[in-house]
Design a protein around this motif. Structure first.
Motif, PDB file in Angstrom:
ATOM      1  N   UNK A 147      -4.833  -1.832  22.986  1.00 16.97           N
ATOM      2  CA  UNK A 147      -4.914  -0.384  22.871  1.00 16.97           C
ATOM      3  C   UNK A 147      -3.529   0.210  22.622  1.00 16.97           C
ATOM      4  N   UNK A 148      -3.440   1.120  21.657  1.00 19.12           N
ATOM      5  CA  UNK A 148      -2.210   1.837  21.313  1.00 19.12           C
ATOM      6  C   UNK A 148      -1.109   0.892  20.822  1.00 19.12           C
ATOM      7  N   UNK A 149      -1.483   0.009  19.916  1.00 19.42           N
ATOM      8  CA  UNK A 149      -0.505  -0.863  19.261  1.00 19.42           C
ATOM      9  C   UNK A 149       0.066  -0.096  18.068  1.00 19.42           C
ATOM     10  N   UNK A 150       1.059   0.749  18.356  1.00 20.28           N
ATOM     11  CA  UNK A 150       1.625   1.667  17.366  1.00 20.28           C
ATOM     12  C   UNK A 150       2.877   1.063  16.752  1.00 20.28           C
ATOM     13  N   UNK A 151       2.993   1.169  15.417  1.00 14.05           N
ATOM     14  CA  UNK A 151       4.149   0.660  14.687  1.00 14.05           C
ATOM     15  C   UNK A 151       4.658   1.773  13.768  1.00 14.05           C
TER      16      UNK A 151
ATOM     17  N   UNK B 135      -5.074   2.277  11.472  1.00 14.17           N
ATOM     18  CA  UNK B 135      -5.315   3.708  11.394  1.00 14.17           C
ATOM     19  C   UNK B 135      -3.998   4.424  11.218  1.00 14.17           C
ATOM     20  N   UNK B 136      -4.072   5.677  10.827  1.00 12.34           N
ATOM     21  CA  UNK B 136      -2.866   6.477  10.608  1.00 12.34           C
ATOM     22  C   UNK B 136      -2.810   7.577  11.660  1.00 12.34           C
ATOM     23  N   UNK B 137      -1.685   7.677  12.352  1.00 11.01           N
ATOM     24  CA  UNK B 137      -1.509   8.671  13.405  1.00 11.01           C
ATOM     25  C   UNK B 137      -0.198   9.411  13.179  1.00 11.01           C
ATOM     26  N   UNK B 138      -0.091  10.594  13.712  1.00  9.22           N
ATOM     27  CA  UNK B 138       1.104  11.399  13.556  1.00  9.22           C
ATOM     28  C   UNK B 138       2.306  10.684  14.179  1.00  9.22           C
TER      29      UNK B 138
ATOM     30  N   UNK C  51       0.848  -1.185   0.000  1.00 17.01           N
ATOM     31  CA  UNK C  51       0.000   0.000   0.000  1.00 17.01           C
ATOM     32  C   UNK C  51       0.883   1.234   0.000  1.00 17.01           C
ATOM     33  N   UNK C  52       0.332   2.344  -0.413  1.00 23.05           N
ATOM     34  CA  UNK C  52       1.019   3.624  -0.293  1.00 23.05           C
ATOM     35  C   UNK C  52       0.496   4.286   0.972  1.00 23.05           C
ATOM     36  N   UNK C  53       1.374   4.453   1.960  1.00 22.93           N
ATOM     37  CA  UNK C  53       0.954   4.997   3.231  1.00 22.93           C
ATOM     38  C   UNK C  53       1.273   6.489   3.305  1.00 22.93           C
ATOM     39  N   UNK C  54       0.443   7.258   4.022  1.00 23.71           N
ATOM     40  CA  UNK C  54       0.677   8.701   4.128  1.00 23.71           C
ATOM     41  C   UNK C  54       2.032   8.997   4.757  1.00 23.71           C
ATOM     42  N   UNK C  55       2.718   9.993   4.235  1.00 22.75           N
ATOM     43  CA  UNK C  55       4.027  10.381   4.768  1.00 22.75           C
ATOM     44  C   UNK C  55       3.878  10.948   6.178  1.00 22.75           C
ATOM     45  N   UNK C  56       4.872  10.690   7.018  1.00 16.86           N
ATOM     46  CA  UNK C  56       4.880  11.230   8.374  1.00 16.86           C
ATOM     47  C   UNK C  56       3.881  10.585   9.295  1.00 16.86           C
ATOM     48  N   UNK C  57       3.366   9.435   8.918  1.00 14.34           N
ATOM     49  CA  UNK C  57       2.359   8.762   9.728  1.00 14.34           C
ATOM     50  C   UNK C  57       2.867   7.424  10.236  1.00 14.34           C
ATOM     51  N   UNK C  58       2.510   7.122  11.481  1.00 12.19           N
ATOM     52  CA  UNK C  58       2.763   5.794  12.032  1.00 12.19           C
ATOM     53  C   UNK C  58       1.495   4.966  11.842  1.00 12.19           C
ATOM     54  N   UNK C  59       1.640   3.661  11.995  1.00 12.74           N
ATOM     55  CA  UNK C  59       0.524   2.749  11.788  1.00 12.74           C
ATOM     56  C   UNK C  59      -0.002   2.269  13.138  1.00 12.74           C
ATOM     57  N   UNK C  60      -1.294   2.412  13.332  1.00 15.46           N
ATOM     58  CA  UNK C  60      -1.943   2.025  14.585  1.00 15.46           C
ATOM     59  C   UNK C  60      -2.805   0.796  14.297  1.00 15.46           C
ATOM     60  N   UNK C  61      -2.395  -0.360  14.800  1.00 15.24           N
ATOM     61  CA  UNK C  61      -3.159  -1.580  14.587  1.00 15.24           C
ATOM     62  C   UNK C  61      -4.380  -1.563  15.493  1.00 15.24           C
ATOM     63  N   UNK C  62      -5.555  -1.769  14.888  1.00 17.87           N
ATOM     64  CA  UNK C  62      -6.819  -1.675  15.618  1.00 17.87           C
ATOM     65  C   UNK C  62      -7.509  -3.021  15.784  1.00 17.87           C
ATOM     66  N   UNK C  63      -7.534  -3.815  14.720  1.00 14.53           N
ATOM     67  CA  UNK C  63      -8.251  -5.081  14.778  1.00 14.53           C
ATOM     68  C   UNK C  63      -7.707  -6.038  13.736  1.00 14.53           C
ATOM     69  N   UNK C  64      -7.956  -7.317  13.966  1.00 16.28           N
ATOM     70  CA  UNK C  64      -7.557  -8.371  13.040  1.00 16.28           C
ATOM     71  C   UNK C  64      -8.809  -9.137  12.655  1.00 16.28           C
ATOM     72  N   UNK C  65      -9.009  -9.359  11.357  1.00 17.78           N
ATOM     73  CA  UNK C  65     -10.186 -10.087  10.894  1.00 17.78           C
ATOM     74  C   UNK C  65      -9.833 -11.028   9.765  1.00 17.78           C
TER      75      UNK C  65
END
Length: 252
Positions: free
Chosen positions: A103-107, A56-59, A13-27
């Motif tokens: 909660x807050x599984x940030x990568x 999700x995308x977070x700063x 995927x092309x991910x937004x620049x300057x963003x970290x990845x926040x894992x929310x759910x697995x399906x």
């Protein structure tokens, strides 16, 4: 000869620049490709082998290790993140069975997320099969009239206080109330597929709480049982609440 297992990778995927990845759910993989927004936060599901990851995308700066450690001490900030997390998980659950990420599984990078997902892949696959389409419910019993227990995040109100096994402390109550409490405890232990003991919030007059994993038939049966219990218990000043259905926050 044993078959080799090829570790899956996150669908490119092309991910937004300057963003970290926040894992929310697995399906399941069928969730892959879906997109939605929660209070302005973009969420999309990407394929990962036979699974899909809702991210999700977070700063990247605001959710870096040091800033994240400071923010975890801010109650208002944590409540906001918990609310967003729960809403995203429940939105994903509309698409099929899901496992809520912690909660807050940030990568910080796609590579970091992929490495973490590879470590958890077998566990996630087993858990999705085990939980299936069953959903989480929470039962509460209060002494006296009481507002519904939904003003704070479910993660903090229920899941954070849920434990596997053990016996809950029995509150000191008079004999008629003790009898109704015993009936409720039996109903919560005999029917569900799985249960989690939840420490009662005695400051708010709570006598009993339990998280339950139920299929559709079990939830219908429990609702009928609680209606009957509420009739007798109401005459003694007891208030019963059933929350759900929710994603299995307390069971994964």
């Amino acid at each position: 000869m044993a078959r080799s297992v090829v570790a899956p990778s996150v669908q490119p995927r092309v991910f937004p620049a300057g963003r970290a990845l926040l894992l929310l759910a697995i399906g399941a993989s069928q969730m892959a490709g879906r997109r939605f927004s929660i209070e302005g936060r973009r969420v999309q599901a990407v394929r990962f082998g036979r699974l899909a990851l809702a991210i999700g995308y977070v700063d990247a700066a605001q959710f870096g290790p040091e800033e994240l450690a400071r923010n975890r001490e801010q109650v208002a900030w944590l409540r906001t993140e918990a609310r967003l997390h729960e809403r995203a998980v429940e939105r994903a659950a509309v698409l099929g069975p899901v496992l809520p990420a912690r909660l807050l599984s940030v990568h910080p990078t796609l590579g970091a997320l992929e490495a973490y997902a590879k470590e958890q892949y077998a566990r996630w696959s087993r858990a999705l099969t085990r939980l299936g389409t069953r959903r989480e419910y929470a039962v509460h019993l209060f002494r006296g009239p009481h507002a519904p227990p939904g003003s704070e995040s479910y993660l903090f109100r229920v899941s954070a206080r849920a434990t596997r096994g053990g016996r809950a402390a029995v509150p000191r109550v008079d004999s008629p109330v003790a009898e109704e409490l015993s009936k409720l405890q039996r109903a919560c232990s005999e029917g569900p597929s799985a249960t989690r003991r939840v420490a009662a919030d005695v400051r708010r007059g709570e006598l009993f709480a339990s998280a339950l994993l139920l299929d559709q038939a079990q939830s219908a049966s429990l609702k009928t049982t609680l209606q009957g219990l509420s009739t007798a218990g109401g005459a003694l000043g007891l208030t019963y609440y059933l929350e759900g259905p929710r994603a299995p926050f307390s069971f994964f």
